[in-house]
Write a protein that holds these residues in place. Structure first.
Motif, PDB file in Angstrom:
ATOM      1  N   ARG A  22     -46.085  12.776  12.810  1.00 24.02           N
ATOM      2  CA  ARG A  22     -46.826  13.839  13.787  1.00 24.02           C
ATOM      3  C   ARG A  22     -45.719  14.787  13.253  1.00 24.02           C
ATOM      4  NH1 ARG A  22     -47.925   9.608  17.170  1.00 24.02           N
ATOM      5  NH2 ARG A  22     -46.363  10.823  18.513  1.00 24.02           N
ATOM      6  N   ARG A  23     -44.704  14.561  13.003  1.00 24.10           N
ATOM      7  CA  ARG A  23     -44.133  16.280  12.802  1.00 24.10           C
ATOM      8  C   ARG A  23     -43.541  16.473  11.651  1.00 24.10           C
ATOM      9  NH1 ARG A  23     -37.701  14.103  14.018  1.00 24.10           N
ATOM     10  NH2 ARG A  23     -37.658  16.652  13.826  1.00 24.10           N
ATOM     11  N   ARG A  24     -43.611  15.593  10.566  1.00 26.14           N
ATOM     12  CA  ARG A  24     -43.377  15.889   9.312  1.00 26.14           C
ATOM     13  C   ARG A  24     -45.393  16.471   8.932  1.00 26.14           C
ATOM     14  NH1 ARG A  24     -41.217  11.248   7.841  1.00 26.14           N
ATOM     15  NH2 ARG A  24     -42.802  10.067   6.735  1.00 26.14           N
ATOM     16  N   GLU A  25     -46.334  16.091   9.339  1.00 32.40           N
ATOM     17  CA  GLU A  25     -47.700  16.516   9.265  1.00 32.40           C
ATOM     18  C   GLU A  25     -47.857  18.355   9.881  1.00 32.40           C
ATOM     19  OE1 GLU A  25     -50.460  13.805  11.829  1.00 32.40           O
ATOM     20  OE2 GLU A  25     -50.277  12.660   9.335  1.00 32.40           O
ATOM     21  N   ALA A  26     -46.641  19.046  10.680  1.00 32.42           N
ATOM     22  CA  ALA A  26     -46.682  19.675  10.750  1.00 32.42           C
ATOM     23  C   ALA A  26     -45.672  21.036  10.186  1.00 32.42           C
ATOM     24  CB  ALA A  26     -46.337  20.423  12.559  1.00 32.42           C
ATOM     25  N   LEU A  27     -44.858  20.640   9.053  1.00 32.99           N
ATOM     26  CA  LEU A  27     -44.225  21.037   8.017  1.00 32.99           C
ATOM     27  C   LEU A  27     -45.341  21.853   6.976  1.00 32.99           C
ATOM     28  CD1 LEU A  27     -41.793  18.975   7.273  1.00 32.99           C
ATOM     29  CD2 LEU A  27     -41.569  20.347   8.169  1.00 32.99           C
ATOM     30  N   PRO A  28     -46.092  21.696   6.678  1.00 27.73           N
ATOM     31  CA  PRO A  28     -47.017  22.487   5.865  1.00 27.73           C
ATOM     32  C   PRO A  28     -47.724  23.999   6.546  1.00 27.73           C
ATOM     33  CG  PRO A  28     -47.874  19.789   4.931  1.00 27.73           C
ATOM     34  CD  PRO A  28     -47.148  20.117   6.453  1.00 27.73           C
ATOM     35  N   GLN A  29     -47.843  23.677   7.496  1.00 31.79           N
ATOM     36  CA  GLN A  29     -48.458  24.981   8.535  1.00 31.79           C
ATOM     37  C   GLN A  29     -47.488  26.332   8.521  1.00 31.79           C
ATOM     38  OE1 GLN A  29     -50.482  23.830  11.759  1.00 31.79           O
ATOM     39  NE2 GLN A  29     -51.640  25.921  12.618  1.00 31.79           N
ATOM     40  N   LEU A  30     -46.141  25.104   9.020  1.00 26.40           N
ATOM     41  CA  LEU A  30     -45.234  26.002   9.292  1.00 26.40           C
ATOM     42  C   LEU A  30     -44.647  26.813   7.723  1.00 26.40           C
ATOM     43  CD1 LEU A  30     -43.035  23.734  11.474  1.00 26.40           C
ATOM     44  CD2 LEU A  30     -44.721  25.569  12.361  1.00 26.40           C
ATOM     45  N   MET A  31     -44.888  26.408   6.663  1.00 24.73           N
ATOM     46  CA  MET A  31     -44.112  26.648   5.419  1.00 24.73           C
ATOM     47  C   MET A  31     -45.490  27.910   5.423  1.00 24.73           C
ATOM     48  SD  MET A  31     -41.165  25.076   3.922  1.00 24.73           S
ATOM     49  CE  MET A  31     -41.531  25.251   2.286  1.00 24.73           C
ATOM     50  N   SER A  32     -46.651  27.642   5.838  1.00 24.85           N
ATOM     51  CA  SER A  32     -47.597  29.163   5.198  1.00 24.85           C
ATOM     52  C   SER A  32     -47.152  30.180   5.882  1.00 24.85           C
ATOM     53  CB  SER A  32     -48.849  28.018   5.539  1.00 24.85           C
ATOM     54  OG  SER A  32     -49.688  29.246   5.435  1.00 24.85           O
ATOM     55  N   LEU A  33     -46.812  29.680   7.491  1.00 24.09           N
ATOM     56  CA  LEU A  33     -46.524  30.956   8.064  1.00 24.09           C
ATOM     57  C   LEU A  33     -45.226  31.760   8.068  1.00 24.09           C
ATOM     58  CD1 LEU A  33     -46.413  28.896  11.665  1.00 24.09           C
ATOM     59  CD2 LEU A  33     -48.531  30.257  10.260  1.00 24.09           C
ATOM     60  N   LEU A  34     -44.209  30.856   7.243  1.00 22.87           N
ATOM     61  CA  LEU A  34     -42.942  31.562   6.416  1.00 22.87           C
ATOM     62  C   LEU A  34     -43.676  32.119   5.314  1.00 22.87           C
ATOM     63  CD1 LEU A  34     -40.642  29.367   8.508  1.00 22.87           C
ATOM     64  CD2 LEU A  34     -41.701  31.546   9.190  1.00 22.87           C
ATOM     65  N   ARG A  35     -44.833  32.182   4.680  1.00 23.44           N
ATOM     66  CA  ARG A  35     -44.740  32.967   3.171  1.00 23.44           C
ATOM     67  C   ARG A  35     -44.544  32.102   2.643  1.00 23.44           C
ATOM     68  NH1 ARG A  35     -46.687  34.725   7.631  1.00 23.44           N
ATOM     69  NH2 ARG A  35     -46.969  37.085   8.022  1.00 23.44           N
ATOM     70  N   LEU A  36     -44.182  30.587   2.402  1.00 26.98           N
ATOM     71  CA  LEU A  36     -43.462  29.914   1.208  1.00 26.98           C
ATOM     72  C   LEU A  36     -45.260  28.853   0.524  1.00 26.98           C
ATOM     73  CD1 LEU A  36     -40.570  28.527   4.002  1.00 26.98           C
ATOM     74  CD2 LEU A  36     -40.982  30.787   1.714  1.00 26.98           C
ATOM     75  N   GLY A  37     -45.168  29.301   0.251  1.00 32.61           N
ATOM     76  CA  GLY A  37     -47.027  28.592  -0.182  1.00 32.61           C
ATOM     77  C   GLY A  37     -46.938  27.103   0.138  1.00 32.61           C
ATOM     78  N   ASP A  38     -47.523  26.573  -0.800  1.00 30.97           N
ATOM     79  CA  ASP A  38     -48.080  24.703  -0.826  1.00 30.97           C
ATOM     80  C   ASP A  38     -46.504  23.727  -1.101  1.00 30.97           C
ATOM     81  OD1 ASP A  38     -47.956  25.313  -3.066  1.00 30.97           O
ATOM     82  OD2 ASP A  38     -50.136  24.416  -2.967  1.00 30.97           O
ATOM     83  N   ARG A  39     -45.316  24.779  -1.370  1.00 32.10           N
ATOM     84  CA  ARG A  39     -44.707  23.553  -1.816  1.00 32.10           C
ATOM     85  C   ARG A  39     -43.334  22.799  -0.560  1.00 32.10           C
ATOM     86  NH1 ARG A  39     -39.215  25.338  -0.058  1.00 32.10           N
ATOM     87  NH2 ARG A  39     -38.722  27.067  -0.195  1.00 32.10           N
ATOM     88  N   ALA A  40     -43.148  21.824  -0.849  1.00 31.48           N
ATOM     89  CA  ALA A  40     -42.462  20.738  -0.051  1.00 31.48           C
ATOM     90  C   ALA A  40     -40.812  21.017   0.646  1.00 31.48           C
ATOM     91  CB  ALA A  40     -42.153  19.127  -0.157  1.00 31.48           C
ATOM     92  N   PRO A  41     -40.513  21.788   2.024  1.00 36.27           N
ATOM     93  CA  PRO A  41     -39.495  22.346   2.503  1.00 36.27           C
ATOM     94  C   PRO A  41     -38.244  21.452   1.347  1.00 36.27           C
ATOM     95  CG  PRO A  41     -40.512  21.247   4.170  1.00 36.27           C
ATOM     96  CD  PRO A  41     -41.546  21.250   2.853  1.00 36.27           C
ATOM     97  N   SER A  42     -37.568  21.954   1.503  1.00 38.60           N
ATOM     98  CA  SER A  42     -36.365  21.225   1.311  1.00 38.60           C
ATOM     99  C   SER A  42     -35.274  20.869   2.369  1.00 38.60           C
ATOM    100  CB  SER A  42     -35.195  23.062   0.165  1.00 38.60           C
ATOM    101  OG  SER A  42     -34.309  23.470   1.757  1.00 38.60           O
ATOM    102  N   PRO A  43     -34.604  19.818   2.223  1.00 39.31           N
ATOM    103  CA  PRO A  43     -34.096  18.828   3.371  1.00 39.31           C
ATOM    104  C   PRO A  43     -33.798  20.293   4.081  1.00 39.31           C
ATOM    105  CG  PRO A  43     -33.331  18.256   1.310  1.00 39.31           C
ATOM    106  CD  PRO A  43     -34.332  18.959   0.735  1.00 39.31           C
ATOM    107  N   GLY A  44     -32.470  20.538   3.719  1.00 33.87           N
ATOM    108  CA  GLY A  44     -32.468  22.004   4.838  1.00 33.87           C
ATOM    109  C   GLY A  44     -33.779  22.880   5.439  1.00 33.87           C
TER     110      GLY A  44
END
Length: 328
Positions: A201-223
């Protein structure tokens, strides 16, 4: 071929029930069967120190056999209170296993089956160092075989999500997560499955958060993922995260993760997690709702002294101008 003859000493007898014998045979773990006989011989005494001395086994081998008896329903697990009082296992305290230790462990049906399942899951043959890590999870940490298999699957899915399909975790990476599971007390399928669902459930929130930060649809780095999951766990509304992003861009001209994290941690410490709470509670001291500029505060002693000095300089300057004018 001549048949072997079983010698039956008459000095003492140990009776194994039919049900227990069936479970031991089906379990296929020779150490577990030998330990069960030793416990019966000691009239049910489960003192680990005494049993290890009688059998001449190291602690790891004894605990592995005890775990097998527990899984076969022939022994009761330690009380929860005793487990809670035990110090958490640390990676630097890992047990070093010899080839003989690993060969002996592979003689047990459960560990051999676990090894085959892990090899199939990871798509590779486990090396000797890999086997030592797997045995450490099973023996040193005491994770049940079914929980270890869930652990491997969890790590495999996480690695594929981070680095792309086909990427697989190393056994050392799996071991590191295994120590986390042990510290969290994930010692059965139910608790491990619940933890996996929570992480999903936590990982499913990652794409939306990346979108909020204008970082596109790429996967976040570990950091980046660590920051995002931390903010998600704090319970912020998306609008609050967007506001923190805007403040960061205005101040830094680009996304600075530590700066944005400082903003959100400050709001979290104040208990501000919705946009309304942030707008109402994140004002400078002295600002009243609906008012304009903050009220003036009384000047301090240093400020008062500076004002007096300026007034004295101005007075001396005026007097000098007056004397010059009178002289002309």
């Amino acid at each position: 071929m001549s048949g072997y003859i079983l010698n039956l000493p008459e000095d003492e007898g140990v009776v194994v029930s039919g049900q227990a014998a069936r479970r031991l045979v089906e379990g296929g773990d020779g150490d577990a069967a030998l330990l069960y006989i030793a416990v019966l011989r000691n009239r049910g005494n489960m003192d680990e120190g005494k049993l290890a001395g009688q059998l001449g086994w190291p602690e790891g081998r004894l605990r592995q056999a005890l775990g097998s008896l527990v899984r076969q329903g022939l022994a009761a697990p330690p009380a929860r209170e005793a487990a809670a009082d035990a110090p958490p296992r640390r990676e630097e305290d890992r047990t070093e296993y010899t080839r003989a230790d690993m060969a002996r462990a592979l003689e047990g049906a459960e560990f051999a089956g676990l090894t085959s399942a892990v090899e199939e899951k990871l798509g590779k043959k486990l090396t000797t160092p890999d086997l030592a890590v797997l045995l450490g999870l099973y023996d040193h940490l005491g994770l049940p075989a079914d929980v270890i298999f869930l652990l491997v699957g969890f790590c495999a899915e996480r690695t594929a999500a981070r680095y792309g399909p086909g990427r697989r975790p190393t056994l050392r990476q799996i071991e590191k997560e295994g120590y986390t599971w042990a510290r969290l007390g994930l010692m059965n399928q139910e608790s491990a499955a619940g933890y996996i669902k929570k992480c999903q459930r936590r990982r499913e929130a990652l794409p939306q958060l990346m979108s909020l930060l204008r970082l596109g649809d790429r996967a976040p780095s570990p950091g980046e993922e660590a920051y995002l999951l931390s903010w998600n766990d704090m319970g912020f509304e998306n609008e609050v995260i967007e506001l923190a992003y805007d403040k960061t861009i205005l101040k830094c001209k680009e996304l600075k993760w530590p700066y944005m994290n400082k903003i959100l941690c400050s709001w979290h410490q104040k208990g501000l997690h919705t946009l309304a709470e942030v707008k109402a509670g994140d004002r400078p001291a002295g600002v009243k709702t609906g008012s304009g500029a903050p009220p003036r505060r009384a000047p301090g002693p240093e400020e008062q002294a500076a004002v007096r000095a300026d007034m004295e300089r101005m007075e001396r300057y005026r007097q000098q101008l007056r004397r010059e004018k009178e002289g002309n």
